[in-house]
Design an enzyme around this catalytic site. Structure first.
Site, PDB file in Angstrom:
ATOM      1  CG  HIS A 220      -1.927   1.343   1.064  1.00 23.02           C
ATOM      2  ND1 HIS A 220      -2.931   1.094   0.059  1.00 23.02           N
ATOM      3  CD2 HIS A 220      -2.046   2.429   1.488  1.00 23.02           C
ATOM      4  CE1 HIS A 220      -3.664   2.118   0.045  1.00 23.02           C
ATOM      5  NE2 HIS A 220      -3.164   3.162   0.921  1.00 23.02           N
ATOM      6  CE1 TYR A 224      -1.663   8.049  -0.156  1.00 22.71           C
ATOM      7  CE2 TYR A 224      -1.710   5.674   0.375  1.00 22.71           C
ATOM      8  CZ  TYR A 224      -2.467   6.757  -0.055  1.00 22.71           C
ATOM      9  OH  TYR A 224      -3.784   6.874   0.270  1.00 22.71           O
ATOM     10  CG  HIS A 371      -8.806   1.647  -7.439  1.00 15.46           C
ATOM     11  ND1 HIS A 371      -9.338   2.772  -7.207  1.00 15.46           N
ATOM     12  CD2 HIS A 371      -7.821   1.415  -6.627  1.00 15.46           C
ATOM     13  CE1 HIS A 371      -8.847   3.511  -6.052  1.00 15.46           C
ATOM     14  NE2 HIS A 371      -7.588   2.574  -5.894  1.00 15.46           N
ATOM     15  CG  PHE A 372      -4.242  -0.945  -9.077  1.00 18.10           C
ATOM     16  CD1 PHE A 372      -4.146   0.027  -8.107  1.00 18.10           C
ATOM     17  CD2 PHE A 372      -4.592  -2.246  -8.799  1.00 18.10           C
ATOM     18  CE1 PHE A 372      -3.418  -0.637  -6.787  1.00 18.10           C
ATOM     19  CE2 PHE A 372      -4.263  -2.817  -7.616  1.00 18.10           C
ATOM     20  CZ  PHE A 372      -3.841  -1.787  -6.753  1.00 18.10           C
ATOM     21  CG  HIS A 373      -5.565   0.301 -15.617  1.00 19.42           C
ATOM     22  ND1 HIS A 373      -5.601  -0.955 -15.033  1.00 19.42           N
ATOM     23  CD2 HIS A 373      -4.449   0.336 -16.707  1.00 19.42           C
ATOM     24  CE1 HIS A 373      -4.566  -1.687 -15.545  1.00 19.42           C
ATOM     25  NE2 HIS A 373      -4.299  -1.148 -16.603  1.00 19.42           N
ATOM     26  NE  ARG A 436      -6.650  -7.695  -9.358  1.00 15.50           N
ATOM     27  CZ  ARG A 436      -5.876  -6.956  -8.284  1.00 15.50           C
ATOM     28  NH1 ARG A 436      -6.485  -7.098  -7.236  1.00 15.50           N
ATOM     29  NH2 ARG A 436      -4.868  -6.391  -8.790  1.00 15.50           N
ATOM     30  NE  ARG A 437      -3.477 -10.982  -9.074  1.00 17.34           N
ATOM     31  CZ  ARG A 437      -4.476 -10.899  -7.802  1.00 17.34           C
ATOM     32  NH1 ARG A 437      -5.488 -11.474  -7.832  1.00 17.34           N
ATOM     33  NH2 ARG A 437      -3.909  -9.696  -6.973  1.00 17.34           N
TER      34      ARG A 437
END
Length: 550
Positions: A220, A224, A371-373, A436-437
């Site tokens: 996590h 950041y 979300h990551f993209h 996912r994946r």
């Protein structure tokens, strides 16, 4: 504010990190394109290439290699510009670069030969070849060397400027590298002490829950680590580009301190569905996770206050006149601004991901990938691109010409359109339960699978548009590095307003803030880690578990 000019030796060091960054962008982007095409069911990989090999390559090269090399190169330039760098520090910067590069090559070699198809999270019991883990360890060690150089740079500057406030950007870099070192200790221990001996066959079993927990202790704050360099640009560089000044030095420093404290002791919110972790500690870490909303909102307030104040100082008096007159035709501003806007839905999705109950709906679905993209591949990467448009020509002694600026705007629009299509379809498919994946194009029959594949076709369309944007960005990079006209491109660092209030000295009390961070980590992890070690079942994952995908 004293700013240092770069020597040729400095520029070569900083550019070396940029070369790896943009090679990684092209390679990782190609793997992403292939991945979306395969998932659409309209394309089959040639030469018996495994889907999970390209999936792992995409995640590792873009999520770990590109980001780490760009961040360290950019941060070296920030430190060199604000506090200076000695020849000895440049030498150690090169040591950092080569150690990281050797580690990257070793890890990539194992992935591309099918010996490490373990995704970028490298969860056990998936087992990669030992060389993969050695490569990861070298990347981390190289980054620690860079951190030590940065710490030394600030120390030397403070020693020569006793009683003075450190330059804001140097303070921000130090915060980010403190966070990185503290966080990466977890994954380094997991790789070197737990996983590597198991992969080598020296021990028969591995503690799966412990390795996953140590990964997310790191995983996590990794987000950041990606994000804070973008914040650096938003706080202290974008104001200069729009013709304004730094809104509040104190607010910027405080937000970075809060991000340091609340970015690390929150890894359990990635493990909400996993047994073996007491629900009470999961809940505590969820609460700590939501604390990062505070510095995030502080950042949003500061950035838009800068926009409005700058516009009104230029004479734009109507309610939104300041907004209309922002430099929309300057790609150095446009790309990061779109990244800022993308962070609004991205942050909303992050609240869902971190919520104790709502997470159950989307956990391990392709919603998380979407979300990551939005956050990393849009907010962070577009800001990195915006930085590259002025950083690369500044380092190479060239100019961002009007033609290249226009190409950059086109590239930004292409990226935005492609990512909107792909990320939106990922979010919708995730709400419908699409995992996912997994490559569901290989499954036949079933209305649900057919629905999932229809969204995966949309993802392939978006991915194709994105790859066009990647090719265009690499072309612009090559032009800025080698072929653009010779000249001078500004290194934009915003000045603090003459009437700004004095920054409290307590904000630079490193012992206090690092001490509080360590206390929060010990509070959040000590008892749960003891429970995990004490109550883990006897070794149930044998050494002969297959290498790569199970």
């Amino acid at each position: 504010m004293e700013l240092f000019n770069f020597s040729k030796k400095e520029s070569r060091l900083y550019m070396s990190f940029m070369y790896v960054t943009f090679v990684s962008l092209l390679v990782g982007g190609l793997m992403g394109l292939l991945q979306t095409l395969v998932r659409s069911g309209k394309y089959t990989l040639p030469f018996n290439i495994d889907y999970y090999t390209i999936l792992t390559t995409h995640g590792v090269v873009l999520g770990l290699v590109l980001t780490t090399f760009f961040i360290i190169g950019f941060q070296f330039s920030l430190m060199g510009k604000t506090v200076g760098i000695s020849d000895k520090q440049i030498m150690w910067g090169w040591v950092s670069f080569w150690v990281m590069l050797v580690g990257t090559v070793l890890a990539a070699w194992m992935i591309l030969t099918g010996e490490a198809s373990v995704l970028y999270t490298f969860y056990t019991p998936l087992r990669a070849h030992p060389i993969f883990y050695i490569g990861l360890a070298l990347v981390i060690i190289g980054s620690w060397i860079a951190a030590i150089v940065n710490f030394r740079q600030l120390y030397v500057w403070k020693k020569a400027h006793k009683g003075e406030k450190s330059p804001l950007l140097a303070f921000m870099v130090t915060i980010n590298m403190v966070m990185w070192v503290v966080a990466s200790l977890g994954v380094a221990y997991s790789v070197v002490v737990l996983i590597l001996p198991w992969s080598l066959g020296y021990v028969a079993t591995v503690n799966v829950l412990l390795t996953r927990t140590l990964f997310w202790y790191f995983g996590h704050p990794l987000v950041y680590f990606w994000l804070l360099p973008a914040y650096m640009a938003w706080y202290a560089i974008i104001p200069k580009i729009i013709g304004g000044k730094l809104f509040s030095d104190s607010l910027a420093r405080l937000s970075f301190i809060l991000l340091l404290m609340f970015s690390i002791p929150v890894g359990f919110h990635h493990q909400l569905t996993e047994p073996g972790i007491d629900p009470t500690w999961k809940f505590i870490q969820v609460v700590l996770t939501f604390m990062v909303v505070i510095p995030t909102l502080m950042t949003a307030f500061s950035i838009f206050a800068t926009f409005e104040t700058t516009g009104r100082n230029k004479g734009y008096k109507s309610l939104f006149g300041w907004f209309r007159h922002l430099p929309w035709k300057d790609v150095r501003f446009l790309a990061p601004f779109i990244g800022m806007v993308a962070f609004i839905p991205g942050g909303a999705g992050g609240i869902i991901n971190a919520s104790h109950q709502v997470n159950a709906l989307v956990h391990n679905t392709i919603w998380v990938t979407g979300h990551f993209h939005l956050t990393i591949a849009t907010t962070v990467i577009l800001t990195y691109f915006g930085i590259a448009y002025w950083l690369i020509p500044h380092l190479t002694g060239r100019r961002l010409t009007p033609k290249l600026n226009k190409l950059g705007i086109i590239q930004t629009i292409i990226w935005t359109v492609g990512m909107t299509i792909m990320s939106t379809s990922m979010h919708i498919q995730g709400l419908l339960g699409g995992p996912r994946r997994s490559n569901f194009s290989e499954y036949a029959g079933g209305d649900q699978v057919a629905t999932w594949i229809s969204y995966q076709i949309s993802q392939a369309v978006g991915g194709t548009i994105l790859f066009v944007g990647i090719v265009l960005m690499v072309y612009i990079f090559i032009q800025l590095a080698f072929f653009a006209p010779r000249g001078y491109e500004e290194y934009p660092v915003a000045e603090e307003d003459m009437d700004a209030e004095k920054t409290p000295k307590i904000l630079e009390n490193w012992y206090l803030w690092i001490g509080i961070t360590i206390a929060l980590i010990l509070f959040a992890y000590t008892i749960p880690m003891i429970d995990i070690i004490k109550h883990s079942p006897p070794g149930s994952i044998p050494f002969d578990w297959p290498i790569g995908r199970s």
